[in-house]
Design an enzyme around this catalytic site. Structure first.
Site, PDB file in Angstrom:
ATOM      1  N   CYS A  41       0.817  -1.218   0.000  1.00  0.00           N
ATOM      2  CA  CYS A  41       0.000   0.000   0.000  1.00  0.00           C
ATOM      3  C   CYS A  41       0.847   1.263   0.000  1.00  0.00           C
ATOM      4  O   CYS A  41       0.341   2.350  -0.199  1.00  0.00           O
ATOM      5  CB  CYS A  41      -0.877   0.058   1.235  1.00  0.00           C
ATOM      6  SG  CYS A  41      -2.087  -1.231   1.259  1.00  0.00           S
ATOM      7  N   ASP A  43       2.304   2.454   2.689  1.00  0.00           N
ATOM      8  CA  ASP A  43       2.564   2.882   4.055  1.00  0.00           C
ATOM      9  C   ASP A  43       2.090   1.843   5.059  1.00  0.00           C
ATOM     10  O   ASP A  43       1.163   1.084   4.812  1.00  0.00           O
ATOM     11  CB  ASP A  43       1.983   4.269   4.371  1.00  0.00           C
ATOM     12  CG  ASP A  43       0.576   4.452   3.859  1.00  0.00           C
ATOM     13  OD1 ASP A  43      -0.121   3.441   3.699  1.00  0.00           O
ATOM     14  OD2 ASP A  43       0.175   5.609   3.638  1.00  0.00           O
ATOM     15  N   CYS A  68       5.478   8.080   4.057  1.00  0.00           N
ATOM     16  CA  CYS A  68       5.934   9.397   3.648  1.00  0.00           C
ATOM     17  C   CYS A  68       6.098  10.317   4.861  1.00  0.00           C
ATOM     18  O   CYS A  68       5.879   9.922   6.000  1.00  0.00           O
ATOM     19  CB  CYS A  68       4.950   9.987   2.660  1.00  0.00           C
ATOM     20  SG  CYS A  68       3.301  10.142   3.360  1.00  0.00           S
ATOM     21  N   CYS A 112      -3.076   9.285   6.350  1.00  0.00           N
ATOM     22  CA  CYS A 112      -1.977   9.055   7.298  1.00  0.00           C
ATOM     23  C   CYS A 112      -2.493   9.135   8.741  1.00  0.00           C
ATOM     24  O   CYS A 112      -2.073   8.363   9.602  1.00  0.00           O
ATOM     25  CB  CYS A 112      -0.868  10.086   7.106  1.00  0.00           C
ATOM     26  SG  CYS A 112      -0.040   9.959   5.519  1.00  0.00           S
TER      27      CYS A 112
END
Lengths: 320, 397
Positions: A41, A43, A68, A112
């Site tokens: 994916c 992350d 990231c 995130c």
């Protein structure tokens, strides 16, 4: 370049609480970890918690993150937020709390913060021995987005928690729909479903309040705590139309949306016939005499009809 | 102080190019189409630029059409090739083209054209047998890039062109990344149409050119005035065109020194591979542009690497999903079949004639520390991690 807040950059360049936690040596202290995401994916987060068992209190939190800038900053922020909290308090934390702690995240990076919230939940559930719904079996966890492995409950939850109203927002928050895009319609349906649920719940709250007010008498003021209603979006199933309904609808759209524009330009269009999904039209006047503009016109009419009547319609011009 | 290693994204304007264009932004403002000598002198400057660009490509000046950018060139070329043979409804391209080709092809598919997207192997290279098998008498156009923007991999365009000609198809080459970096001689080439862009070769943004082989039945994309012999309407971007001409002239003289660029690139490449474990070159093992290297850093994510580099004033780019704003990693690296461990952690360094050895040394000195730091944060450190491949099955569509 992404517009990150100073806080995001600070926690990225100088992350706090990175790493793992050694298994606890002291009695009454447990160490667990929860994880979400995968390298596929792009992350992944493994969150480690040190928990004082009698108080269910988080003594320490550490993270390991593949991702990231904002994924790393969100993970670090999460550990800062939850340290010292009880597990019940920690479970109240939403992805918004993480984003707020960071002074905000770009919309496309909201996932995130969702990843942080989910890792926290995974770790706590693991500690409590609650099985987290697996994404590809039972009905509760129907897999909606096959590319990113996102289940229906996850999507509905993020819609509810963040008052999401568009498919694009859902993609930004949990990635669902961001791959092959074949589940976009399903996501749209889920948004409608959640909004309906919220509307029903709001009505129920109002009714309850009204009843309570009624029983208390008119003297007392009660502050309503109902959440603001997101704008209602009607679900969009493919309508099933009888032939007559279809023809009437097509005629209506032609009359109200298309013909006025053509007439203004010295042309016109007439509905000749409808055969299944084929709409046969006659173009007249200024536009009828110009072969090159007819193709454009046909597409324009078709687009309108697809949009407002049935997405399967095709327009064909007949002579005459 | 910026260390600029992102020259495949855009380049700095050469000072000599800037000098050449400046007068046309101030006193020499005439319209080259005007019937007075004030405008006429501007027309002469455009003619000079046309000859300079033609010389770089081994073309004739009448074969050069100035336009606004590479995307315009690519859009125009595809439409022109289809208009030249309207009865043919098949296009052959590759899976790794720039979006300015792929988006047009996707749209054409909706309009009833059949498009074949040739695959690439693990090195990013084409299989000419696959091309041969895809060709039919109904193929209107073969369009491939000269060199890939992400990996620098160079396609065997003349061999591709020979096959295209065998089947009577037009042949377009998107040479945006190649012009000025490798010698190109169109006088002996099978190429019918070729796209180039100014800002990739030290001219400013907003100017480009399309080469159209003499004799090609070209129909214009942009209609209006009679500029460019009626092949591209629109008042000339005079300063841009003059700049592109000067940049082409400089590029030609620089082609002899490209070896130095390649040596610096190699120094960077070997240095990283030697000092940092779990790294590999994407597109290694085949012909590449002298200025480009794309390196996969396993177990860490590209955007994070870029932000770390940014702190040291180093500019590079990444094909990772997080960088692009889409959720999918680079379509180029994906088409090469690279594993996810590499896909998300790939960084492209692209050099130019301005790159110095000191620049490369600086990158080599900070890179190991950056990778160590991010790897220390990462939960992954080998390919066997149990949750590593979890979604590969779902993703392998």
């Amino acid at each position: 370049m992404w517009e990150y807040t100073d806080k995001v950059l600070d926690l990225f360049y100088n992350p706090v609480n990175q790493g793992t936690i050694e298994p606890a040596a002291e009695p009454g202290v447990a160490v667990v970890f929860g994880e979400v995401g995968s390298i596929a994916c792009g992350d992944a987060l493994r969150l480690h918690l040190k928990i004082k068992e009698d108080q269910e209190k988080i003594l320490d939190a550490r993270f390991q993150t593949f991702g990231c800038t904002s994924a790393i900053a969100s993970s670090s922020a999460l550990t800062e937020i939850i340290k010292g909290k009880t597990l019940d308090q920690a479970l109240q934390i939403t992805n918004h709390d993480i984003a707020d702690f960071l002074g905000g995240l770009p919309e496309a990076k909201m996932h995130c913060s969702v990843m942080g919230q989910e890792a926290l939940e995974a770790a706590i559930y693991k500690y409590r021995g609650i099985a987290v719904a697996d994404h590809d079996d039972d009905d509760e966890g129907t897999l909606i987005c096959k590319c990113y492995g996102v289940t229906e409950p996850r999507i509905k939850r993020v819609i509810r928690d963040n008052h999401l109203t568009t498919v694009e927002q859902v993609t930004n928050y949990v990635k669902a729909g961001g791959g092959c895009s074949s589940c976009l319609a399903d996501i749209e349906d889920l948004i409608a479903e959640v909004q309906q649920e919220l509307a029903v719940a709001a009505v129920a709250v109002k009714t309850a309040i009204a009843e309570e007010q009624g029983s208390r008498g008119a003297g007392e003021q009660v502050v309503t705590a109902a959440p603001p209603l997101p704008s209602a979006v009607a679900p969009l199933p493919l309508p099933i139309l009888t032939n007559i309904q279809k023809i009437t609808l097509i005629q209506q759209v032609l009359d109200s949306e298309i013909r006025p524009l053509l007439i203004a330009d010295g042309g016109d269009v007439q509905l000749h016939d409808v055969e299944g999904d084929r709409v046969l039209v006659k173009l007249q006047g200024a536009c009828g005499s110009c072969a090159s503009s007819n193709a454009t016109l046909k597409y324009a009419i078709e687009a309108k009809l697809k949009d407002l009547v049935l997405p399967t319609l095709v327009v064909q011009e007949v002579g005459g | 102080m910026v260390i600029y290693l992102d020259n495949n994204a855009t380049t700095r304007i050469d000072p000599a190019v800037l000098d050449a264009m400046l007068p046309y932004l101030s006193e020499l403002y005439g319209n080259p189409s005007s019937m007075h000598s004030f405008g006429g002198q501007v027309g002469a400057a455009i003619q000079d630029a046309r000859e300079q660009v033609a010389a770089l490509l081994g073309a004739e000046d009448t074969e050069i059409i100035f336009n606004s950018c590479g995307s315009e060139g690519n859009n125009t070329a595809i439409q022109a090739a289809l208009a030249a043979q309207p009865e043919k409804r098949h296009i052959v391209t590759t899976a790794v083209e720039h979006p300015a080709i792929l988006s047009v092809c996707k749209l054409l598919e909706k309009k009833g054209y059949r498009v074949t997207y040739l695959s690439v192997d693990g090195r990013g290279q084409l299989d000419l047998m696959e091309l041969e098998a895809a060709m039919t008498g109904g193929t209107a156009l073969v369009t491939t890039m000269y060199a890939n923007n992400e990996t620098g991999v160079i396609f065997p365009v003349e061999q591709v062109g020979a096959i295209a000609k065998e089947y009577g198809a037009s042949f377009h080459v998107d040479a945006v990344q190649a012009v000025g970096k490798v010698p190109i001689d169109l006088s002996t080439s099978a190429i019918d149409l070729l796209t180039l862009s100014g800002h990739k070769l030290h001219a400013p943004k907003g100017v480009g050119a399309l080469y159209v082989r003499k004799g090609f039945r070209f129909r214009p994309f942009l209609l209006g005035g009679h500029q460019e012999r009626g092949r591209r309407a629109g008042t000339h971007n005079v300063p841009g065109i003059v700049a592109l001409g000067k940049a082409a002239e400089l590029a030609q003289s620089h082609l002899g020194n490209v070896k130095r660029e390649a040596e610096l690139r190699d120094m960077l490449e070997y240095g990283i591979l030697a000092t940092i474990p779990d790294t590999s070159v994407n597109g290694g093992g085949t012909t590449r542009l002298p200025n480009t290297v794309n390196i996969g850093f396993k177990y860490i994510e590209g955007e994070a690497i870029l932000f770390m580099l940014n702190k040291h004033g180093i500019c590079a780019s990444s094909g990772s999903a997080c960088t692009s704003g889409s959720l999918d990693p680079s379509h180029v690296l994906t088409a090469m079949g690279l594993p996810y461990t590499i896909l998300h952690g790939s960084i492209r360094f692209s050099l130019s004639r301005y790159t110095t050895e000191a620049d490369v040394r600086e990158v080599l000195s900070v890179m190991p520390g950056i990778v160590d730091r991010l790897r220390a944060l990462s939960p992954f450190n080998n390919d066997q991690a149990d949750w590593l491949q979890e979604r590969d099955v779902a993703l392998a569509h």
